[in-house]
Motif scaffolding. Structure first.
Motif, PDB file in Angstrom:
ATOM      1  N   LYS A  88     -53.524  26.877 -17.038  1.00  0.00           N
ATOM      2  CA  LYS A  88     -52.904  27.586 -17.968  1.00  0.00           C
ATOM      3  C   LYS A  88     -51.552  28.147 -17.799  1.00  0.00           C
ATOM      4  N   GLU A  89     -51.237  28.812 -16.504  1.00  0.00           N
ATOM      5  CA  GLU A  89     -50.107  29.214 -15.877  1.00  0.00           C
ATOM      6  C   GLU A  89     -48.988  28.065 -15.669  1.00  0.00           C
ATOM      7  N   LEU A  90     -49.220  26.820 -15.351  1.00  0.00           N
ATOM      8  CA  LEU A  90     -48.606  25.775 -15.073  1.00  0.00           C
ATOM      9  C   LEU A  90     -48.006  25.502 -16.105  1.00  0.00           C
ATOM     10  N   LEU A  91     -48.777  25.269 -17.434  1.00  0.00           N
ATOM     11  CA  LEU A  91     -48.285  24.803 -18.469  1.00  0.00           C
ATOM     12  C   LEU A  91     -47.461  25.836 -19.387  1.00  0.00           C
ATOM     13  N   GLY A  92     -47.704  27.100 -19.049  1.00  0.00           N
ATOM     14  CA  GLY A  92     -46.900  28.376 -19.690  1.00  0.00           C
ATOM     15  C   GLY A  92     -48.013  28.995 -20.727  1.00  0.00           C
ATOM     16  N   TYR A  93     -49.222  28.768 -20.917  1.00  0.00           N
ATOM     17  CA  TYR A  93     -50.195  29.420 -21.937  1.00  0.00           C
ATOM     18  C   TYR A  93     -50.445  30.849 -21.256  1.00  0.00           C
ATOM     19  N   GLU A  94     -50.468  31.691 -22.268  1.00  0.00           N
ATOM     20  CA  GLU A  94     -50.865  33.090 -21.708  1.00  0.00           C
ATOM     21  C   GLU A  94     -50.225  33.497 -20.366  1.00  0.00           C
ATOM     22  N   GLY A 134     -44.056  27.793 -28.759  1.00  0.00           N
ATOM     23  CA  GLY A 134     -44.139  26.869 -27.945  1.00  0.00           C
ATOM     24  C   GLY A 134     -44.531  27.399 -26.493  1.00  0.00           C
ATOM     25  N   HIS A 135     -45.472  26.632 -25.672  1.00  0.00           N
ATOM     26  CA  HIS A 135     -45.973  27.279 -24.605  1.00  0.00           C
ATOM     27  C   HIS A 135     -44.699  27.242 -23.424  1.00  0.00           C
ATOM     28  N   THR A 136     -43.861  26.195 -23.628  1.00  0.00           N
ATOM     29  CA  THR A 136     -42.686  26.306 -22.616  1.00  0.00           C
ATOM     30  C   THR A 136     -41.567  27.423 -22.895  1.00  0.00           C
ATOM     31  N   CYS A 137     -41.910  27.919 -24.052  1.00  0.00           N
ATOM     32  CA  CYS A 137     -40.837  29.148 -24.342  1.00  0.00           C
ATOM     33  C   CYS A 137     -41.051  30.141 -22.986  1.00  0.00           C
ATOM     34  N   GLU A 138     -41.939  30.076 -22.255  1.00  0.00           N
ATOM     35  CA  GLU A 138     -42.089  30.852 -21.287  1.00  0.00           C
ATOM     36  C   GLU A 138     -41.051  30.777 -20.065  1.00  0.00           C
ATOM     37  N   LYS A 139     -40.735  29.406 -19.912  1.00  0.00           N
ATOM     38  CA  LYS A 139     -39.991  29.040 -18.947  1.00  0.00           C
ATOM     39  C   LYS A 139     -38.337  29.358 -19.431  1.00  0.00           C
ATOM     40  N   SER A 140     -38.204  29.688 -20.490  1.00  0.00           N
ATOM     41  CA  SER A 140     -36.902  30.115 -21.058  1.00  0.00           C
ATOM     42  C   SER A 140     -36.974  31.642 -21.738  1.00  0.00           C
ATOM     43  N   GLN A 164     -31.583  25.937 -31.258  1.00  0.00           N
ATOM     44  CA  GLN A 164     -31.502  24.598 -31.031  1.00  0.00           C
ATOM     45  C   GLN A 164     -31.778  24.395 -29.542  1.00  0.00           C
ATOM     46  N   LYS A 165     -31.101  25.112 -28.744  1.00  0.00           N
ATOM     47  CA  LYS A 165     -31.103  24.842 -27.244  1.00  0.00           C
ATOM     48  C   LYS A 165     -32.626  25.145 -26.662  1.00  0.00           C
ATOM     49  N   LEU A 166     -33.168  26.091 -27.256  1.00  0.00           N
ATOM     50  CA  LEU A 166     -34.569  26.545 -27.019  1.00  0.00           C
ATOM     51  C   LEU A 166     -35.570  25.265 -27.336  1.00  0.00           C
ATOM     52  N   ILE A 167     -35.503  24.838 -28.719  1.00  0.00           N
ATOM     53  CA  ILE A 167     -36.087  23.688 -29.117  1.00  0.00           C
ATOM     54  C   ILE A 167     -36.043  22.442 -28.169  1.00  0.00           C
ATOM     55  N   LEU A 168     -34.812  22.316 -27.744  1.00  0.00           N
ATOM     56  CA  LEU A 168     -34.478  21.203 -26.738  1.00  0.00           C
ATOM     57  C   LEU A 168     -35.160  21.280 -25.358  1.00  0.00           C
ATOM     58  N   ARG A 169     -35.419  22.335 -24.973  1.00  0.00           N
ATOM     59  CA  ARG A 169     -36.291  22.787 -23.903  1.00  0.00           C
ATOM     60  C   ARG A 169     -37.701  22.727 -23.986  1.00  0.00           C
ATOM     61  N   GLY A 170     -38.022  22.309 -25.255  1.00  0.00           N
ATOM     62  CA  GLY A 170     -39.434  22.517 -25.496  1.00  0.00           C
ATOM     63  C   GLY A 170     -40.169  23.595 -26.235  1.00  0.00           C
TER      64      GLY A 170
END
Length: 420
Positions: A88-94, A134-140, A164-170
């Motif tokens: 979960k942490e690797l994918l960004g969930y929770e 989005g779960h990858t929001c955590e990375k940004s 849009q930059k956030l969207i393109l980052r997943g």
């Protein structure tokens, strides 16, 4: 005492005296028998402490083994939970660390889970409402926090390029916001269907965050393979000739494609549709088409909407927000090339297949094949779906940049089979 000696025949008997050796042997045998019997009697009569101890130890060992097995199972269960948490942490969930400094209060509020007032919902089984983000929001998260920094009920920052930059980052979907988006007065919009080919005014779109500040500037640039020179020039340009005049064998005209559908094409989806000319030509044939786009280097969404068409602002990494088997036609060109590992295109193709109805069409329009291996890989992928090839053309075109090099393109009309 003496031994007995018998003489048969004359009725007389004579006894000889026993020797000392024979008497000793007899005594030894007697003692041995008695001792054996005593031991047997002892064994059957008494319950030895040693046996009780052995049984006790056996029970104790079994208990220890059970305890060890239970401990091992507990460790396995704990390891599985840790592994799931790591995934979960690797994918960004929770894994949003909202305790970090400078995190916007609105972001904390939006991501906060809300318990259902009546407890568990009997239909869905959920007990709480979870924010759709989005779960990858955590990375940004720093950019996301910046995006969520605004005055509640006030005007939103002019930050569509940040979104849009956030969207393109997943980071998709983005969280909702409680602010008013910047509005641009839409003066001079034409009625439908005149709007399809009427020039769009520079004053009705947002130019912030873009290099060009006018459509004339954009018409001098090649933004993509779907939007080359003159992409926004709707009168007396190459855009007005698309899909009605074939410039090469790879170019299919709309009337030919619609004829293959025998009147069964009513709604469609255009992936990476540039300035919306495919949807415009389809609208002239009473076919409703949704155009998927992002504002990469140009205000595509506003331009398409100004033409009276339906823009869908979404990246190709996002699952299409449509139900299964609903479209009669899906149209895509080189925008289908998402790059990366082959599996990435697999996921996209399966989602395209999902939204096409059985008997519907997938129109692959001038897909650029960077090399022969790319063409073969795409061909193998398409053949996995079992589509009927109504049209299939591989051709070459000169590089539009003027380099003089020829490029390979694939165009096809494919019909989705009925699967059982």
């Amino acid at each position: 005492m003496g031994s007995v000696s018998l003489k048969i025949g004359d009725g007389t008997a004579r006894f000889r005296r026993a020797t000392l050796w024979s008497s000793a042997v007899n005594i030894l045998m007697l003692v041995s028998v008695v001792t054996t019997n005593l031991f047997a009697l002892y064994a059957f009569t008494y319950s030895p402490k040693h046996t009780q101890t052995t049984i006790h130890l056996a029970h104790k060992n079994m208990s220890l083994i059970s305890d060890h097995v239970a401990l091992i199972m507990k460790e396995i269960d704990s390891s599985q939970k840790k592994l799931a948490q790591m995934e979960k942490e690797l994918l960004g969930y929770e894994s949003f660390d909202l305790s970090r400094p400078n995190i916007a209060a609105e972001l904390k509020l939006f991501l906060h889970r809300h318990q259902l007032p009546l407890g568990k919902d009997s239909r869905t089984g959920i007990t709480e409402m979870v924010a759709s983000v989005g779960h990858t929001c955590e990375k940004s998260v720093d950019l996301l926090s910046q995006y969520m920094s605004y005055k509640v009920s006030g005007p939103c920052p002019d930050d569509w390029s940040l979104a849009q930059k956030l969207i393109l980052r997943g980071c998709e979907p983005l969280p909702r916001r409680r602010c008013f988006a910047k509005s641009v007065t839409k003066v001079g919009l034409s009625p439908f269907p005149v709007s399809l080919w009427k020039p769009v005014s520079d004053n009705i779109v947002t130019w912030s965050g873009l290099g060009c500040k006018s459509f004339n500037c954009l018409n001098s640039k090649k933004l993509s393979r779907e939007c080359s020179l003159g992409c926004f020039k709707l009168v007396n340009g190459t855009e007005s000739q698309k899909f009605v005049q074939a410039k090469s064998k790879n170019d299919f005209v709309i009337d030919e494609v619609l004829a293959l559908g025998s009147g069964g094409i009513r709604i469609g989806f255009d992936i990476g549709g540039g300035s919306g000319s495919f949807a415009a030509r389809m609208a002239e044939k009473n076919v409703t088409v949704i155009t998927n786009t992002l504002n990469i280097d140009a205000p595509f969404s506003e331009f398409i909407a100004a033409r009276g068409l339906f823009p869908l602002y979404m990246s190709l990494d996002h699952r299409f927000p449509f139900y299964d088997n609903v479209f009669d036609l899906v149209h895509a060109g080189s925008g289908l090339d998402v790059g990366g590992k082959p599996e990435k295109l697999d996921f996209l193709m399966f989602d395209i297949d999902r939204i096409i109805r059985p008997g519907g069409f997938f129109w692959l329009d001038n897909f650029f094949c960077a090399n022969d291996e790319k063409k073969k890989a795409l061909t193998r992928l398409i053949e996995r779906f079992g589509y009927k090839k109504l049209k299939w053309v591989v051709g070459e075109k000169l590089d539009a940049s003027g380099s003089g090099k020829s490029e390979v393109y694939l165009s096809a009309i494919l019909q989705k089979p009925v699967r059982v």
